[in-house]
Design a protein around this motif. Structure first.
Motif, PDB file in Angstrom:
ATOM      1  N   LEU A   1      26.102  -2.749  48.002  1.00  0.00           N
ATOM      2  CA  LEU A   1      25.534  -2.198  46.748  1.00  0.00           C
ATOM      3  C   LEU A   1      24.833  -3.384  45.902  1.00  0.00           C
ATOM      4  CD1 LEU A   1      28.994  -0.823  45.523  1.00  0.00           C
ATOM      5  CD2 LEU A   1      27.179   0.543  46.223  1.00  0.00           C
ATOM      6  N   SER A   2      24.596  -4.570  46.234  1.00  0.00           N
ATOM      7  CA  SER A   2      24.063  -5.652  45.522  1.00  0.00           C
ATOM      8  C   SER A   2      22.667  -5.629  46.390  1.00  0.00           C
ATOM      9  CB  SER A   2      24.789  -6.788  45.477  1.00  0.00           C
ATOM     10  OG  SER A   2      25.955  -6.726  44.862  1.00  0.00           O
TER      11      SER A   2
ATOM     12  N   CYS B   1      30.802   4.744  41.474  1.00  0.00           N
ATOM     13  CA  CYS B   1      29.735   4.430  42.459  1.00  0.00           C
ATOM     14  C   CYS B   1      29.279   5.478  43.147  1.00  0.00           C
ATOM     15  CB  CYS B   1      30.508   3.572  43.490  1.00  0.00           C
ATOM     16  SG  CYS B   1      29.332   3.002  44.935  1.00  0.00           S
ATOM     17  N   ARG B   2      27.714   5.670  43.270  1.00  0.00           N
ATOM     18  CA  ARG B   2      27.174   6.881  43.729  1.00  0.00           C
ATOM     19  C   ARG B   2      26.809   6.669  45.250  1.00  0.00           C
ATOM     20  NH1 ARG B   2      28.402  10.650  40.021  1.00  0.00           N
ATOM     21  NH2 ARG B   2      27.902   9.754  37.643  1.00  0.00           N
ATOM     22  N   ASP B   3      26.967   5.595  45.826  1.00  0.00           N
ATOM     23  CA  ASP B   3      26.754   5.521  47.331  1.00  0.00           C
ATOM     24  C   ASP B   3      27.769   6.041  47.923  1.00  0.00           C
ATOM     25  OD1 ASP B   3      26.551   4.053  49.828  1.00  0.00           O
ATOM     26  OD2 ASP B   3      25.023   2.929  49.091  1.00  0.00           O
TER      27      ASP B   3
ATOM     28  N   GLN C   1      26.997  -3.174  38.140  1.00  0.00           N
ATOM     29  CA  GLN C   1      28.241  -2.474  37.846  1.00  0.00           C
ATOM     30  C   GLN C   1      28.810  -1.554  39.247  1.00  0.00           C
ATOM     31  OE1 GLN C   1      29.519  -2.525  34.730  1.00  0.00           O
ATOM     32  NE2 GLN C   1      31.293  -1.487  35.709  1.00  0.00           N
ATOM     33  N   PRO C   2      28.178  -1.108  39.802  1.00  0.00           N
ATOM     34  CA  PRO C   2      28.807  -0.346  41.127  1.00  0.00           C
ATOM     35  C   PRO C   2      29.747  -1.279  41.955  1.00  0.00           C
ATOM     36  CG  PRO C   2      26.644   0.400  40.771  1.00  0.00           C
ATOM     37  CD  PRO C   2      26.668  -0.632  39.967  1.00  0.00           C
ATOM     38  N   ALA C   3      29.162  -2.436  42.286  1.00  0.00           N
ATOM     39  CA  ALA C   3      29.994  -3.567  42.787  1.00  0.00           C
ATOM     40  C   ALA C   3      31.130  -3.772  42.045  1.00  0.00           C
ATOM     41  CB  ALA C   3      29.058  -4.754  43.282  1.00  0.00           C
TER      42      ALA C   3
END
Length: 255
Positions: free
Chosen positions: A166-167, A111-113, A55-57
């Protein structure tokens, strides 16, 4: 027969956009319809999910797609009065573009990054700066279509780069970025051929062939990584093939 990536991802990208955007203004909806009518309208989302569909990507890719719509379907076209501006007027298009850009950040912050967020946000800001400069008088002799085409390169590159990180493939961020840049260059150069005279068009065709060859090489590098997760093998090559096939198709009437 169940579609595979990239085709399998397109309905999910569209659903995410529709769930995120609550504004039903006609200008916004028309811009999105024109966007999704393009087989490569969601290219940034596809690039972000090339090495994984977390989901983030996907959020990052969709956010960059929304910025693309804001800039390329609305703001940049105010200069020549084509597309949505020709149908809906300047004021409505400015407001719709601003709404889509704000919606992009609404998706992006999921996205939490933080390093990835910072990288993507800086790229969006830089692209918006270039968007403004594209409206200024040109001193280097570049055509309007060439200046417009350059705007999306950074968005495609950072989409692929962020998606790799992110992956869980940070070591592949640089080749992923190259893939994004080369596929977007291929897309842009193909469009430039259609707006150029014979000699200039042939030069763009030659550059498009080189961009495609570079994309294929980069895809092989990405797909040669050891032990890809189930369902993720060969996706970079699949994406290159998808883009190549899409660019052979006629452009939609309202493109």
């Amino acid at each position: 027969m169940t579609p595979k990536y990239p085709e399998s991802l397109l309905p999910r990208i569209r659903a995410l956009v529709q769930d995120t955007l609550t504004c039903q203004a006609e200008t916004v909806q028309l811009a999105l319809e024109m966007h999704f009518a393009q087989r490569l309208g969601a290219l940034r989302g596809l690039l972000a999910c090339c090495l994984g569909e977390g989901q983030p990507a996907m959020d990052v890719g969709v956010a960059l797609d929304l910025v693309h719509v804001s800039l390329q379907r609305l703001h940049v076209r105010l200069e020549d009065g084509t597309g949505v501006p020709a149908m809906m007027g300047t004021g409505a298009c400015v407001l719709a573009g601003d709404y889509l850009t704000s919606a992009a950040f609404k998706v992006l912050i999921r996205c939490r990054d933080l390093p990835v967020l910072d990288r993507v946000a800086r790229t969006i800001t830089h692209t918006c700066e270039q968007d403004n400069r594209a409206l200024e008088p040109e001193t280097r002799g570049r055509s309007r279509h060439r200046r417009r085409a350059a705007l999306d390169l950074a968005l495609a590159g950072v989409a692929a780069e962020a998606g790799a990180i992110l992956s869980g493939h940070a070591e592949l961020a640089r080749p992923a970025r190259r893939l994004g840049l080369r596929l977007q260059a291929l897309h842009a150069l193909t469009a430039l051929v259609e707006h150029s005279e014979a000699a200039e068009a042939e030069g763009y065709r030659a550059r498009a062939r080189r961009a495609l060859a570079g994309a294929r090489r980069t895809a092989r590098q990405l797909d040669s990584r050891p032990n890809p997760a189930p369902g993720l093998a060969g996706r970079a090559g699949d994406l290159v093939g998808f883009v190549e096939q899409a660019l052979r198709q006629p452009k939609p009437v309202l493109a």
